[in-house]
Design a protein around this motif. Sequence first.
Motif, PDB file in Angstrom:
ATOM      1  N   VAL A  43       0.818  -1.218   0.000  1.00  0.00           N
ATOM      2  CA  VAL A  43       0.000   0.000   0.000  1.00  0.00           C
ATOM      3  C   VAL A  43       0.852   1.269   0.000  1.00  0.00           C
ATOM      4  CG1 VAL A  43      -1.775   1.322   1.233  1.00  0.00           C
ATOM      5  CG2 VAL A  43      -1.867  -1.178   1.237  1.00  0.00           C
ATOM      6  N   VAL A  44       0.518   2.189  -0.911  1.00  0.00           N
ATOM      7  CA  VAL A  44       1.094   3.537  -0.900  1.00  0.00           C
ATOM      8  C   VAL A  44      -0.051   4.472  -0.521  1.00  0.00           C
ATOM      9  CG1 VAL A  44       2.210   5.337  -2.251  1.00  0.00           C
ATOM     10  CG2 VAL A  44       2.740   2.936  -2.704  1.00  0.00           C
ATOM     11  N   LEU A  45       0.157   5.255   0.544  1.00  0.00           N
ATOM     12  CA  LEU A  45      -0.881   6.161   1.031  1.00  0.00           C
ATOM     13  C   LEU A  45      -0.431   7.599   0.799  1.00  0.00           C
ATOM     14  CD1 LEU A  45      -3.487   6.721   2.720  1.00  0.00           C
ATOM     15  CD2 LEU A  45      -2.088   6.460   4.777  1.00  0.00           C
ATOM     16  N   VAL A  46      -1.181   8.324  -0.022  1.00  0.00           N
ATOM     17  CA  VAL A  46      -0.868   9.736  -0.269  1.00  0.00           C
ATOM     18  C   VAL A  46      -1.828  10.543   0.592  1.00  0.00           C
ATOM     19  CG1 VAL A  46      -0.775  11.577  -1.983  1.00  0.00           C
ATOM     20  CG2 VAL A  46      -0.080   9.254  -2.616  1.00  0.00           C
ATOM     21  N   SER A  47      -1.268  11.284   1.540  1.00  0.00           N
ATOM     22  CA  SER A  47      -2.118  11.910   2.551  1.00  0.00           C
ATOM     23  C   SER A  47      -1.942  13.422   2.634  1.00  0.00           C
ATOM     24  CB  SER A  47      -1.787  11.291   3.921  1.00  0.00           C
ATOM     25  OG  SER A  47      -2.466  11.981   4.946  1.00  0.00           O
ATOM     26  N   GLY A  48      -3.073  14.109   2.677  1.00  0.00           N
ATOM     27  CA  GLY A  48      -3.072  15.522   3.011  1.00  0.00           C
ATOM     28  C   GLY A  48      -2.799  15.669   4.501  1.00  0.00           C
ATOM     29  N   LEU A  60       4.021   5.955   3.236  1.00  0.00           N
ATOM     30  CA  LEU A  60       3.262   7.206   3.336  1.00  0.00           C
ATOM     31  C   LEU A  60       3.944   8.326   2.557  1.00  0.00           C
ATOM     32  CD1 LEU A  60       0.941   8.832   4.814  1.00  0.00           C
ATOM     33  CD2 LEU A  60       2.647   9.355   6.557  1.00  0.00           C
ATOM     34  N   ILE A  61       3.171   9.022   1.730  1.00  0.00           N
ATOM     35  CA  ILE A  61       3.682  10.223   1.050  1.00  0.00           C
ATOM     36  C   ILE A  61       2.820  11.379   1.522  1.00  0.00           C
ATOM     37  CG2 ILE A  61       4.080  11.350  -1.180  1.00  0.00           C
ATOM     38  CD1 ILE A  61       4.214   8.557  -2.465  1.00  0.00           C
ATOM     39  N   ARG A  62       3.442  12.346   2.209  1.00  0.00           N
ATOM     40  CA  ARG A  62       2.680  13.493   2.722  1.00  0.00           C
ATOM     41  C   ARG A  62       2.661  14.623   1.710  1.00  0.00           C
ATOM     42  NH1 ARG A  62       2.574  12.598   8.524  1.00  0.00           N
ATOM     43  NH2 ARG A  62       4.413  11.370   9.066  1.00  0.00           N
ATOM     44  N   VAL A  63       1.472  15.197   1.507  1.00  0.00           N
ATOM     45  CA  VAL A  63       1.337  16.341   0.607  1.00  0.00           C
ATOM     46  C   VAL A  63       0.475  17.400   1.295  1.00  0.00           C
ATOM     47  CG1 VAL A  63       1.549  14.959  -1.508  1.00  0.00           C
ATOM     48  CG2 VAL A  63      -0.709  15.350  -0.534  1.00  0.00           C
ATOM     49  N   ALA A  70      -1.898  15.683  -6.728  1.00  0.00           N
ATOM     50  CA  ALA A  70      -1.993  15.233  -8.125  1.00  0.00           C
ATOM     51  C   ALA A  70      -0.633  14.706  -8.591  1.00  0.00           C
ATOM     52  CB  ALA A  70      -2.468  16.379  -9.009  1.00  0.00           C
ATOM     53  N   LYS A  71       0.435  15.444  -8.266  1.00  0.00           N
ATOM     54  CA  LYS A  71       1.778  15.064  -8.724  1.00  0.00           C
ATOM     55  C   LYS A  71       2.188  13.714  -8.118  1.00  0.00           C
ATOM     56  CE  LYS A  71       6.292  17.135  -9.153  1.00  0.00           C
ATOM     57  NZ  LYS A  71       7.251  17.917  -8.409  1.00  0.00           N
ATOM     58  N   ALA A  72       1.965  13.562  -6.801  1.00  0.00           N
ATOM     59  CA  ALA A  72       2.356  12.323  -6.118  1.00  0.00           C
ATOM     60  C   ALA A  72       1.552  11.148  -6.669  1.00  0.00           C
ATOM     61  CB  ALA A  72       2.135  12.457  -4.612  1.00  0.00           C
ATOM     62  N   ILE A  73       0.264  11.354  -6.879  1.00  0.00           N
ATOM     63  CA  ILE A  73      -0.586  10.258  -7.350  1.00  0.00           C
ATOM     64  C   ILE A  73      -0.246   9.889  -8.790  1.00  0.00           C
ATOM     65  CG2 ILE A  73      -2.981   9.708  -7.985  1.00  0.00           C
ATOM     66  CD1 ILE A  73      -3.743  10.798  -5.251  1.00  0.00           C
ATOM     67  N   GLN A  74      -0.011  10.897  -9.619  1.00  0.00           N
ATOM     68  CA  GLN A  74       0.327  10.582 -11.013  1.00  0.00           C
ATOM     69  C   GLN A  74       1.642   9.817 -11.107  1.00  0.00           C
ATOM     70  OE1 GLN A  74      -0.507  14.435 -12.581  1.00  0.00           O
ATOM     71  NE2 GLN A  74      -2.686  13.958 -12.354  1.00  0.00           N
ATOM     72  N   ALA A  75       2.575  10.081 -10.170  1.00  0.00           N
ATOM     73  CA  ALA A  75       3.846   9.353 -10.179  1.00  0.00           C
ATOM     74  C   ALA A  75       3.662   7.896  -9.754  1.00  0.00           C
ATOM     75  CB  ALA A  75       4.849  10.042  -9.257  1.00  0.00           C
ATOM     76  N   GLU A  76       2.729   7.643  -8.856  1.00  0.00           N
ATOM     77  CA  GLU A  76       2.538   6.286  -8.312  1.00  0.00           C
ATOM     78  C   GLU A  76       1.501   5.470  -9.060  1.00  0.00           C
ATOM     79  OE1 GLU A  76       4.188   4.769  -5.926  1.00  0.00           O
ATOM     80  OE2 GLU A  76       5.426   6.468  -5.311  1.00  0.00           O
ATOM     81  N   ALA A  77       0.660   6.128  -9.874  1.00  0.00           N
ATOM     82  CA  ALA A  77      -0.507   5.450 -10.466  1.00  0.00           C
ATOM     83  C   ALA A  77      -0.204   4.402 -11.547  1.00  0.00           C
ATOM     84  CB  ALA A  77      -1.488   6.480 -11.027  1.00  0.00           C
ATOM     85  N   PRO A  78       0.795   4.650 -12.439  1.00  0.00           N
ATOM     86  CA  PRO A  78       0.906   3.749 -13.596  1.00  0.00           C
ATOM     87  C   PRO A  78       1.007   2.268 -13.255  1.00  0.00           C
ATOM     88  CG  PRO A  78       2.246   5.690 -13.947  1.00  0.00           C
ATOM     89  CD  PRO A  78       1.747   5.759 -12.523  1.00  0.00           C
ATOM     90  N   ASP A  79       1.722   1.896 -12.172  1.00  0.00           N
ATOM     91  CA  ASP A  79       1.848   0.460 -11.867  1.00  0.00           C
ATOM     92  C   ASP A  79       0.939   0.024 -10.715  1.00  0.00           C
ATOM     93  OD1 ASP A  79       3.222   1.742  -9.836  1.00  0.00           O
ATOM     94  OD2 ASP A  79       4.883   0.310  -9.778  1.00  0.00           O
ATOM     95  N   ALA A  80      -0.054   0.850 -10.377  1.00  0.00           N
ATOM     96  CA  ALA A  80      -0.985   0.459  -9.303  1.00  0.00           C
ATOM     97  C   ALA A  80      -2.073  -0.446  -9.880  1.00  0.00           C
ATOM     98  CB  ALA A  80      -1.611   1.696  -8.669  1.00  0.00           C
ATOM     99  N   ASP A  81      -2.403  -1.512  -9.134  1.00  0.00           N
ATOM    100  CA  ASP A  81      -3.475  -2.414  -9.573  1.00  0.00           C
ATOM    101  C   ASP A  81      -4.823  -1.908  -9.074  1.00  0.00           C
ATOM    102  OD1 ASP A  81      -1.750  -4.723 -10.637  1.00  0.00           O
ATOM    103  OD2 ASP A  81      -0.907  -4.327  -8.655  1.00  0.00           O
ATOM    104  N   LEU A  82      -4.775  -1.183  -7.954  1.00  0.00           N
ATOM    105  CA  LEU A  82      -6.009  -0.659  -7.354  1.00  0.00           C
ATOM    106  C   LEU A  82      -5.729   0.770  -6.883  1.00  0.00           C
ATOM    107  CD1 LEU A  82      -8.818  -0.956  -5.869  1.00  0.00           C
ATOM    108  CD2 LEU A  82      -7.546  -1.905  -3.940  1.00  0.00           C
ATOM    109  N   ILE A  83      -6.625   1.691  -7.229  1.00  0.00           N
ATOM    110  CA  ILE A  83      -6.492   3.068  -6.723  1.00  0.00           C
ATOM    111  C   ILE A  83      -7.805   3.438  -6.035  1.00  0.00           C
ATOM    112  CG2 ILE A  83      -6.092   5.495  -7.305  1.00  0.00           C
ATOM    113  CD1 ILE A  83      -4.533   4.660  -9.737  1.00  0.00           C
TER     114      ILE A  83
END
Length: 215
Positions: A43-48, A60-63, A70-83
């Motif tokens: 799990v990668v968690l992008v959190s405000g 955890l990626i803090r934003v 948007a930037k953090a998610i777009q970087a992590e999204a291509p190889d994610a199986d579930l978002i």
Amino acid sequence: MKALISAGPTREKLDIVRFFSNRSSGKMGYALAAAAAESGWEVVLVSGPVSLSPPAGVRLIRVESAAEMAKAIQAEAPDADLIIMAAAVADFRPKQCCNHKIKKKPGNLLVELEPTEDILFTLGQNKPEGQLLVGFAAESEDLLVNARAKMRRKNLDWIAANDISRTDRGLASDFNAVTLLSRAGGQFEIPRGDKQQVAGKIIEILNRHIPTACS
Ligand code: CTP
């Protein structure tokens, strides 16, 4: 199998000390991240900005702002199986942000807001084959009609319809209740429970509907 989950509010700066935000506590997204990790997802968690500790085993990626999210998610999204986009992303941000403190002057202060990027919409436009895209619909009226329309508009596979007109659940509460809708026409009622219970049920249902998912 990689799950990318977003949580919490975003903060949109007005000046160096002030920002626009919302009441999201991040609890739903953190509970989803914990439940997904427990059931075997990486799990990668992008959190405000929230005052919660990251669940065990979660990256955890803090934003702060919608643009950073948007930037953090777009970087992590291509190889994610579930978002799963559980974050309460701001729809607007101040058009001008200054790098000093706005001084008090007589009269009204007019602030012009411009739209932020709709992160989930962009993900839906660029969805790789086999990726499962899940959104939340925060609605105060016509819950299921609006949630279904949102699922179609954003090209989602699933949407969790959240009634935010109730004070005993949802945004900023420890409790929630959702109706989980699938693009294929499925409808699952998840009754009111604490956010850990609701998250556990959401992940269980999603796992059951992903052929290659962890059980
Ligand atoms: N979302 C997003 N980026 C935005 C706004 C919302 O990714 N700038 C995502 C949320 O994380 C959620 C879904 O879109 O998963 C729906 O959010 P919601 O606030 O219910 O709807 P909006 O699309 O913002 O539309 P409206 O506020 O008009 O209901």
